[in-house]
Design a protein around this motif. Structure first.
Motif, PDB file in Angstrom:
ATOM      1  N   GLN A  92      30.304 -27.629  -0.001  1.00  8.38           N
ATOM      2  CA  GLN A  92      29.049 -26.950  -0.340  1.00  8.38           C
ATOM      3  C   GLN A  92      29.398 -25.500  -0.681  1.00  8.38           C
ATOM      4  OE1 GLN A  92      27.043 -27.981   3.446  1.00  8.38           O
ATOM      5  NE2 GLN A  92      25.378 -28.791   2.176  1.00  8.38           N
ATOM      6  N   PRO A  93      29.536 -25.169  -1.938  1.00 11.18           N
ATOM      7  CA  PRO A  93      30.002 -23.830  -2.325  1.00 11.18           C
ATOM      8  C   PRO A  93      29.173 -22.682  -1.755  1.00 11.18           C
ATOM      9  CG  PRO A  93      30.092 -25.324  -4.192  1.00 11.18           C
ATOM     10  CD  PRO A  93      29.400 -26.076  -3.096  1.00 11.18           C
ATOM     11  N   THR A  94      27.881 -22.936  -1.502  1.00  8.71           N
ATOM     12  CA  THR A  94      27.039 -21.895  -0.912  1.00  8.71           C
ATOM     13  C   THR A  94      26.632 -22.233   0.519  1.00  8.71           C
ATOM     14  OG1 THR A  94      24.986 -22.883  -1.759  1.00  8.71           O
ATOM     15  CG2 THR A  94      26.106 -21.276  -3.171  1.00  8.71           C
ATOM     16  N   GLY A  95      27.198 -23.284   1.076  1.00 12.43           N
ATOM     17  CA  GLY A  95      26.902 -23.639   2.455  1.00 12.43           C
ATOM     18  C   GLY A  95      25.676 -24.497   2.642  1.00 12.43           C
ATOM     19  N   ALA A  99      26.408 -32.165  -2.068  1.00 10.48           N
ATOM     20  CA  ALA A  99      27.862 -32.039  -2.004  1.00 10.48           C
ATOM     21  C   ALA A  99      28.464 -31.827  -3.381  1.00 10.48           C
ATOM     22  CB  ALA A  99      28.460 -33.290  -1.371  1.00 10.48           C
ATOM     23  N   ASN A 100      29.515 -31.016  -3.412  1.00 14.88           N
ATOM     24  CA  ASN A 100      30.343 -30.865  -4.600  1.00 14.88           C
ATOM     25  C   ASN A 100      31.300 -32.063  -4.639  1.00 14.88           C
ATOM     26  OD1 ASN A 100      32.016 -29.906  -6.701  1.00 14.88           O
ATOM     27  ND2 ASN A 100      33.292 -28.780  -5.236  1.00 14.88           N
ATOM     28  N   GLN A 101      31.083 -32.975  -5.561  1.00 15.39           N
ATOM     29  CA  GLN A 101      31.838 -34.222  -5.559  1.00 15.39           C
ATOM     30  C   GLN A 101      33.337 -33.998  -5.756  1.00 15.39           C
ATOM     31  OE1 GLN A 101      30.644 -37.198  -4.636  1.00 15.39           O
ATOM     32  NE2 GLN A 101      28.783 -36.031  -4.189  1.00 15.39           N
ATOM     33  N   ALA A 102      33.718 -32.995  -6.524  1.00 10.79           N
ATOM     34  CA  ALA A 102      35.148 -32.731  -6.716  1.00 10.79           C
ATOM     35  C   ALA A 102      35.818 -32.355  -5.400  1.00 10.79           C
ATOM     36  CB  ALA A 102      35.346 -31.625  -7.744  1.00 10.79           C
ATOM     37  N   GLY A 103      35.100 -31.617  -4.560  1.00 11.75           N
ATOM     38  CA  GLY A 103      35.643 -31.275  -3.253  1.00 11.75           C
ATOM     39  C   GLY A 103      35.806 -32.494  -2.371  1.00 11.75           C
ATOM     40  N   GLY A 150      25.299 -28.915  10.543  1.00 14.67           N
ATOM     41  CA  GLY A 150      24.977 -30.314  10.781  1.00 14.67           C
ATOM     42  C   GLY A 150      24.827 -31.092   9.488  1.00 14.67           C
ATOM     43  N   GLU A 151      24.203 -30.481   8.493  1.00 13.35           N
ATOM     44  CA  GLU A 151      24.039 -31.143   7.199  1.00 13.35           C
ATOM     45  C   GLU A 151      25.382 -31.339   6.505  1.00 13.35           C
ATOM     46  OE1 GLU A 151      21.355 -28.590   5.178  1.00 13.35           O
ATOM     47  OE2 GLU A 151      19.633 -29.096   6.460  1.00 13.35           O
ATOM     48  N   TYR A 152      26.233 -30.333   6.586  1.00  8.76           N
ATOM     49  CA  TYR A 152      27.587 -30.433   6.015  1.00  8.76           C
ATOM     50  C   TYR A 152      28.368 -31.563   6.682  1.00  8.76           C
ATOM     51  CZ  TYR A 152      32.573 -28.991   6.338  1.00  8.76           C
ATOM     52  OH  TYR A 152      33.933 -28.950   6.398  1.00  8.76           O
ATOM     53  N   ALA A 153      28.273 -31.648   8.014  1.00 11.08           N
ATOM     54  CA  ALA A 153      28.975 -32.710   8.730  1.00 11.08           C
ATOM     55  C   ALA A 153      28.512 -34.083   8.266  1.00 11.08           C
ATOM     56  CB  ALA A 153      28.757 -32.558  10.236  1.00 11.08           C
ATOM     57  N   GLU A 154      27.228 -34.216   7.983  1.00 13.24           N
ATOM     58  CA  GLU A 154      26.716 -35.515   7.528  1.00 13.24           C
ATOM     59  C   GLU A 154      27.270 -35.873   6.155  1.00 13.24           C
ATOM     60  OE1 GLU A 154      23.068 -38.385   8.140  1.00 13.24           O
ATOM     61  OE2 GLU A 154      22.963 -36.341   8.877  1.00 13.24           O
ATOM     62  N   LEU A 155      27.363 -34.900   5.263  1.00 12.54           N
ATOM     63  CA  LEU A 155      27.918 -35.161   3.937  1.00 12.54           C
ATOM     64  C   LEU A 155      29.366 -35.638   4.038  1.00 12.54           C
ATOM     65  CD1 LEU A 155      26.562 -32.058   1.962  1.00 12.54           C
ATOM     66  CD2 LEU A 155      25.791 -34.435   1.733  1.00 12.54           C
ATOM     67  N   VAL A 156      30.148 -34.974   4.883  1.00 10.31           N
ATOM     68  CA  VAL A 156      31.545 -35.353   5.030  1.00 10.31           C
ATOM     69  C   VAL A 156      31.659 -36.713   5.722  1.00 10.31           C
ATOM     70  CG1 VAL A 156      33.753 -34.713   6.056  1.00 10.31           C
ATOM     71  CG2 VAL A 156      32.305 -32.949   5.045  1.00 10.31           C
TER      72      VAL A 156
END
Length: 456
Positions: A92-95, A99-103, A150-156
């Motif tokens: 997430q480039p801005t947090g 999701a940024n799929q390339a990442g 928490g949202e970032y963790a869910e994406l990963v």
């Protein structure tokens, strides 16, 4: 090379994992490629005077482009586990937001590459590289950052959760808090000496929300990894013993008691001048204290603590520890401190202490013939074995680090790697310690179930 025989070790329990550790900002480079946004470490490293000799992680070890050959090195080592971190600003480039799929694709390839080589994936979600956009909104002092974590963790978890063997939510929250938000020598470079509890609490709340997210998306066990240290009073005086108790609370219990016991340790109120109830909301501790299946312990050395001089803003001062060998970082080598620490954790938490992973342990030493590093790791592994014999459940050990890397405020001056890196050419050269540790990885513990539960 020294003609002295290399140290051997007693046998470890079947299934014990020997591994290596790295972190995203320290090795990846490619800070502006494939949609990655800036992190607080990009900002900090490019601020004049912050990093020794102006070094940055812009290229670091160029692992982003060399990951396949780096994984081949881990396979050659015979390691059963590789602990690495995911760069939040790659996902997430801005947090926040989608999701940024390339990442995600990069880490997807990394996870699959490890699986193909028979290496367990130990994945850290936060190794200090907070997206700069979130810091601009207050960083961990802002409760919203915990929600975003928490949202970032869910994406990963949605992308990688079917393959990862062990999750680590936060790396060394104590160090990130103390060096980044009190002393100002790490990113984000803040000195907050009067109101520190929001940063502590929101880191822990973020951990709890990430545990919930990973439980929804993955069956792998979840933990967090903190830097722990035995605390030695500088004298028997009441003043020094009181200072040591406060320091022990901050480093060893502030980030463990809420997770394992569901409450903050006595004295935590010293970290704020505000009403505690305005920071710790109803239900927060229930989120934070969700059961975890392992506890990550990073160990480097004990801490010798004294009462501060008059006028010092902190209630303690760290003093040198004399009488021990010193690493190139001038850190004392005290392997029995690790046994003391592990037994102390068992004594404090009892049945509430889950199985332990040593998620970092290592030393800075520059030479290719690094007998010093071999003796260091051997000492720590003997200490782990002694703790196991004393009844402490320790299920894995990941030495720091696979390779020389960007060592935060020290830039490229401190070398912790089993593999030497020439930062001009990016050439990798395994040190003598690499070959010795390879023997340990392949002989010191039978691994009949490499792909099984790393905490089992």
């Amino acid at each position: 090379m020294s003609d002295q025989p290399l140290p051997d070790l007693p046998p470890f329990p079947p299934g014990f994992r020997f591994g290596v550790s790295t972190a995203a900002y320290q090795i990846e480079g490619a800070v502006a490629e494939d949609g990655r946004g800036p992190s607080i470490w990009d900002t900090f490293a490019h601020t004049p005077g912050r990093i020794r000799d102006g070094h940055t992680g812009d290229i670091a070890c160029d692992h982003y482009h060399r990951w396949e050959s780096d994984l081949d090195l881990i396979a050659r080592l015979g390691a059963g586990a590789y602990r690495f971190s995911i760069a939040w600003p790659r996902i997430q480039p801005t947090g926040s937001g989608p999701a940024n799929q390339a990442g995600l694709d990069f880490y997807d390839r990394l996870v699959d590459g490890l699986a193909a080589r028979g290496i367990d994936q130990v994945v850290t979600l936060f190794h200090w590289d907070l997206p700069q956009a979130l810091q601009d909104e207050g960083g961990w002092a802002n409760r919203d950052t915990a929600m975003r974590f928490g949202e970032y963790a869910e994406l990963v978890g949605e992308r990688l959760g079917d393959r990862v063997k062990l999750w680590i939510t936060l790396n060394e929250p104590y160090i990130h808090f103390a060096l980044g938000h009190v002393q100002g020598i790490h990113a984000p470079g803040l000195t907050m000496l009067t109101d520190q509890l929001p940063v502590v609490h929101h880191l822990l709340l973020g951990h709890g929300l990430a545990v919930s997210a990973l439980r929804r998306t993955s069956s792998a066990p979840v933990t967090l990894a903190n830097n722990h240290s035995p605390v030695w009073p500088a004298s028997d005086s009441e003043e020094d013993r009181t200072a040591a108790i406060i320091y022990d609370m901050v480093q060893n219990h502030l980030f463990a008691d809420p997770v394992l016991l569901g409450e903050y340790p006595p004295g935590y109120e010293l970290l704020t001048t505000a009403d505690v109830d305005s920071i710790i909301m109803e239900g927060d501790l229930e989120v934070i204290s969700q059961p975890i299946q392992a506890l990550g312990v990073n160990y480097y050395n004990p801490s010798r603590i004294a009462a501060p001089p008059e006028g010092d803003p902190l209630p303690f001062v760290r003093l040198p520890i004399d009488g021990y060998p010193m690493t190139a970082f001038d850190w004392p080598v005290v392997p029995d401190g690790l046994r003391e620490l592990l037994v102390g954790l068992k004594d404090r938490y009892g049945d509430k202490l889950p199985p332990i992973w040593i998620t970092e342990s290592g030393c800075s030493w520059p030479d290719l013939d690094d007998r010093f590093r071999i003796d260091y790791i051997a000492g720590d592994l003997r200490a782990v074995h002694s703790a196991i014999q004393a009844g402490v459940a320790v299920h894995g050990y990941c030495t720091w680090s696979l390779m020389d890397n960007f060592e935060w405020a020290e830039g490229f001056h401190q070398r912790f790697g089993l593999v030497h890196v020439d930062f001009d050419t990016q050439a990798r050269t395994p040190r003598r310690s690499f070959e010795w540790y390879r023997q340990i990885c392949t002989t010191a513990a039978p691994r009949p179930d490499l792909q099984g539960d790393p905490t089992g």
